[in-house]
Motif scaffolding. Structure first.
Motif, PDB file in Angstrom:
ATOM      1  N   PHE A 169       0.707  -1.287  -0.256  1.00 10.93           N
ATOM      2  CA  PHE A 169       0.392  -0.223   0.089  1.00 10.93           C
ATOM      3  C   PHE A 169       0.938   1.105  -0.087  1.00 10.93           C
ATOM      4  O   PHE A 169       2.129   1.648   0.276  1.00 10.93           O
ATOM      5  N   GLN A 222       0.972  11.368   4.365  1.00 13.06           N
ATOM      6  CA  GLN A 222       0.650  11.682   5.852  1.00 13.06           C
ATOM      7  C   GLN A 222       0.780  13.262   5.710  1.00 13.06           C
ATOM      8  O   GLN A 222       2.556  13.627   5.034  1.00 13.06           O
ATOM      9  N   TYR A 255       0.698   5.078   1.576  1.00  6.29           N
ATOM     10  CA  TYR A 255       0.111   6.452   2.411  1.00  6.29           C
ATOM     11  C   TYR A 255       0.791   7.557   1.798  1.00  6.29           C
ATOM     12  O   TYR A 255       2.224   7.762   1.624  1.00  6.29           O
ATOM     13  N   LEU A 308      -2.582   9.519   8.746  1.00  7.54           N
ATOM     14  CA  LEU A 308      -2.027   9.094   7.681  1.00  7.54           C
ATOM     15  C   LEU A 308      -3.581   8.760   6.439  1.00  7.54           C
ATOM     16  O   LEU A 308      -4.540   7.787   7.234  1.00  7.54           O
ATOM     17  N   LEU A 341      -4.534   6.332   2.729  1.00 10.12           N
ATOM     18  CA  LEU A 341      -4.409   6.053   1.852  1.00 10.12           C
ATOM     19  C   LEU A 341      -4.763   6.169   0.653  1.00 10.12           C
ATOM     20  O   LEU A 341      -5.698   7.094  -0.503  1.00 10.12           O
TER      21      LEU A 341
END
Lengths: 113, 109
Positions: free
Chosen positions: A33, A37, A35, A43, A45
């Motif tokens: 995955f 931030q 992510y 976070l 996705l």
């Protein structure tokens, strides 16, 4: 647990350019995955990187802006295209292990000027 | 989607216990997680709990789960200055994770 590395660890880029972030895992994993931030935030996705097929993007994220590759079970890349200052964030790769444990890479700290 | 809720800030004295609370959103979540993020670092998986459990203990860490109220807590016993960090609660949403905004824990001497 899986050991995850990311390159680069940080970068400062100019508006309008693109940056490709690499994620390498020390073992074969099914799920990978990406992510984001944003500064002072949680976070979010971006997408699930699927091996051998197109990534699955979350609402608000599109392939043209964040193209992802997943050529094998240990490696993935995320490109941040045509960058603007709003793209300044930490980008984190994560992997799913044993179906429920998720481990994160150290992150790539991107600043767009 | 709905948000995973956490208080934003907690300050404790060294040696005391810390309790960080979280309210999650998805009653079908199978696992619930606590991650720690130190300044300038990535996320470290601290612990997780399966949804059919109500408590899990791992050394100084105790996780309590109230599934009826969708409430999760993390207790850190004998908190040390090295525990100062941001703690994120997360629920699984399919295979990916849905995170809270994080609780910033400050441990003072």
């Amino acid at each position: 647990s899986a050991v995850i590395s990311q390159k680069p660890s940080r970068d400062i880029c100019q508006r309008g350019t693109s940056l490709t972030i690499q994620c390498q895992v020390d073992s074969q994993v099914t799920m990978m995955f990406w992510y984001r931030q944003q500064p002072g935030q949680s976070l979010t996705l971006i997408a699930t990187a699927n091996q051998g097929s197109e990534a699955t993007y979350e609402s608000g994220f599109v392939i043209d802006k964040f193209p992802i590759s997943r050529p094998n079970l240990t490696f993935s890349t995320l490109t941040v295209s045509n960058m603007s200052p709003e793209d300044s964030s930490i980008y984190l790769c994560s992997v799913g292990d044993r179906g429920y444990e998720q481990y994160f890479g150290p992150g790539t700290r991107l600043t767009v000027t | 989607g709905e948000d995973v809720e956490q208080s934003l800030f907690l300050s404790v004295r060294e040696g005391d216990s810390s309790v960080i609370n979280c309210t999650y959103t998805d009653s079908s979540s199978t696992y619930l997680y606590w991650y720690k993020q130190e300044p300038g670092a990535g996320l470290q998986l601290l612990t997780y709990i399966f949804s059919n459990m109500d408590m899990k203990q791992d050394q100084r860490l105790t996780v309590l789960l109230n599934k009826k109220d969708k409430h999760l807590s993390l207790r850190i016993a004998d908190t040390q200055t090295g525990d100062s960090a941001i703690y994120f609660c997360a629920e699984n949403s399919g295979y990916a994770l849905n995170f809270g905004k994080g609780t910033s824990l400050l441990v003072t001497p």
